[in-house]
Design a protein around this motif. Structure first.
Motif, PDB file in Angstrom:
ATOM      1  N   GLU A  67      -9.191  -6.851  -2.735  1.00 38.03           N
ATOM      2  CA  GLU A  67      -9.198  -5.683  -2.081  1.00 38.03           C
ATOM      3  C   GLU A  67     -10.242  -5.819  -0.976  1.00 38.03           C
TER       4      GLU A  67
ATOM      5  N   SER B 200       0.835  -1.090   0.191  1.00 35.95           N
ATOM      6  CA  SER B 200       0.141  -0.057  -0.162  1.00 35.95           C
ATOM      7  C   SER B 200       0.897   1.392   0.037  1.00 35.95           C
TER       8      SER B 200
ATOM      9  N   ARG C 194      -5.226  -3.052  -2.349  1.00 33.87           N
ATOM     10  CA  ARG C 194      -6.232  -2.370  -3.229  1.00 33.87           C
ATOM     11  C   ARG C 194      -5.743  -3.075  -4.653  1.00 33.87           C
TER      12      ARG C 194
ATOM     13  N   ARG D  86      -0.716   3.321  -6.059  1.00 33.46           N
ATOM     14  CA  ARG D  86      -1.395   3.410  -4.910  1.00 33.46           C
ATOM     15  C   ARG D  86      -1.361   5.058  -4.385  1.00 33.46           C
TER      16      ARG D  86
ATOM     17  N   GLU E 131     -10.483  -6.652  -7.576  1.00 34.96           N
ATOM     18  CA  GLU E 131     -11.082  -5.958  -6.500  1.00 34.96           C
ATOM     19  C   GLU E 131     -11.447  -7.230  -5.486  1.00 34.96           C
TER      20      GLU E 131
ATOM     21  N   GLY F 231     -10.004  -3.483   2.069  1.00 32.90           N
ATOM     22  CA  GLY F 231      -9.315  -2.135   1.377  1.00 32.90           C
ATOM     23  C   GLY F 231      -7.859  -2.085   1.799  1.00 32.90           C
TER      24      GLY F 231
END
Length: 386
Positions: free
Chosen positions: A320, A53, A328, A297, A317, A325
């Motif tokens: 994610e 991230s 991602r 990111r 997704e 989350g």
């Protein structure tokens, strides 16, 4: 199915709508296939650098030093993508499957993309107070299939409810002129990518497990052979009536989107020049600005090149959602790039979407099946009446 398609659309920033020089170029994290096989636990640092991230993370990783079968499988199938797209329309239409919401077999001009006003049929949607034109995407044609199983082994009731996910494969006739061997070539490449992807999923487990909301989950166990979906893509050359220019949108060949898979395997594209009465010739990228773009990111726009002897894998997704989350999905698009002298150059590529079974819970509110239905409804009018 939708994972094989788009996932969630993203509107690109206005400043990125015209090109160019504002897009960064950066090195993509790469790992060796030999290390992936022999010492996957040693790759955690590289995987975190690619999929983490931090602002510079791209959400994509390259696997290099692949077995020698890979370039043979890739070249064979990508050239068949070109041949299939040049069959007569009535031949291509034999392999369309409307009942699966165009999630198996041939699909062209059925998918709704975020876009700009055009001559194609279009719909309008109100978003953030602005009226947006959502075009039916005619810029690329796709052939969808599960390269692992032809007929998913699931409960008939579940299969009926989730036909875009658990449909039966649709293959061209074995004696269809100019695409002989299509099914075999599709399965060879798809199974190769799936095998590498499963190895990568295992290597990802030590890193991803720190972020999973359900600690009982395992990344490799989330990947199902029954829902695997591959998408063979042919990007049509720009129209002679609408040549590309220096200020063309960054997402002129494929709009910004996220895949809704757990992981997506990507092959390096090949570009083919069409010459009347001749076999298509492989050519370099028509422009330095042609190809795949990713948002880091941190939000920077970056052009990414996949070497022809490498595979790339990016996050979707579903990953994610199962990490709430913390890890991602990767926003990406494809740009045509300005071609010289009106040359008719197409782009051929292949993506494999690795994902769970429909009953798998991926968030507090959704299973993979219910999430997929939402994605289909976003991109297909037909899905809204199921």
């Amino acid at each position: 199915m939708a994972a094989s398609r788009l996932g969630t659309s993203i509107l690109s920033k206005r400043s990125d709508c015209s090109m160019g020089s504002r897009a960064m170029s950066t090195d993509v994290v790469s790992i060796s296939y030999q290390t992936l096989v022999s010492s996957p636990s040693s790759l955690e640092t590289s995987i975190e650098e690619a999929f983490g991230s931090h602002p510079q993370a791209l959400g994509i990783i390259l696997v290099k030093d692949l077995p020698p079968a890979y370039p043979i499988y890739r070249e064979r199938l990508l050239k068949l993508a070109y041949n299939f797209s040049h069959l007569d329309e009535d031949v291509r239409e034999k392999y369309v499957d409307p009942g699966s919401i165009y999630s198996y077999g041939w699909s062209h001009g059925k998918e709704i993309m975020n876009g700009r006003p055009g001559t194609n049929d279009h719909l309008y949607r109100l978003l953030a107070g602005h009226m947006l034109t959502l075009e039916l995407d005619t810029l690329k044609g796709s052939y969808y299939a599960n390269p692992i199983v032809d007929i998913p082994d699931v409960n008939p009731v579940v299969k009926t409810e989730y036909r875009p996910i658990y449909g039966d494969n649709v293959w061209p006739d074995k004696n269809e002129a100019s695409i002989e061997g299509f099914e075999e070539a599709f399965k060879n490449l798809g199974r190769f990518v799936f095998d590498v992807g499963c190895r990568l999923a295992g290597a990802c487990q030590p890193f991803v497990s720190k972020y999973l909301t359900d600690v009982s989950l395992s990344v490799p166990e989330l990947i199902s052979t029954q829902t695997a979906k591959a998408r063979l893509l042919h990007y049509f050359p720009p129209s002679e009536n609408s040549p590309t220019t220096e200020d063309e949108p960054i997402d002129s060949w494929c709009g910004f989107h996220k895949d809704h898979s757990l992981l997506t395997g990507l092959c390096s594209a090949i570009f083919l020049r069409e010459e009347a009465g001749m076999e298509p010739a492989a050519v370099p990228s028509p422009s330095p600005t042609s190809g795949l773009y990713i948002r880091t990111r941190g939000g920077d726009l970056t052009k990414v090149s996949i070497p022809p002897d490498c595979l790339a894998f990016q996050t979707g997704e579903t990953l994610e959602l199962v990490t709430a989350g913390k890890l991602r999905a990767t926003p990406h698009c494809v740009r045509v790039g300005q071609t010289q002298g009106g040359a008719k150059i197409s782009r051929e590529t292949f993506a494999l979407f690795m994902q769970p079974d429909t009953h798998q819970r991926i968030s507090e509110s959704d299973t993979f099946g219910s999430f997929t239905k939402k994605v289909l409804e976003e991109h297909y009018e037909e899905a809204r009446v199921i």
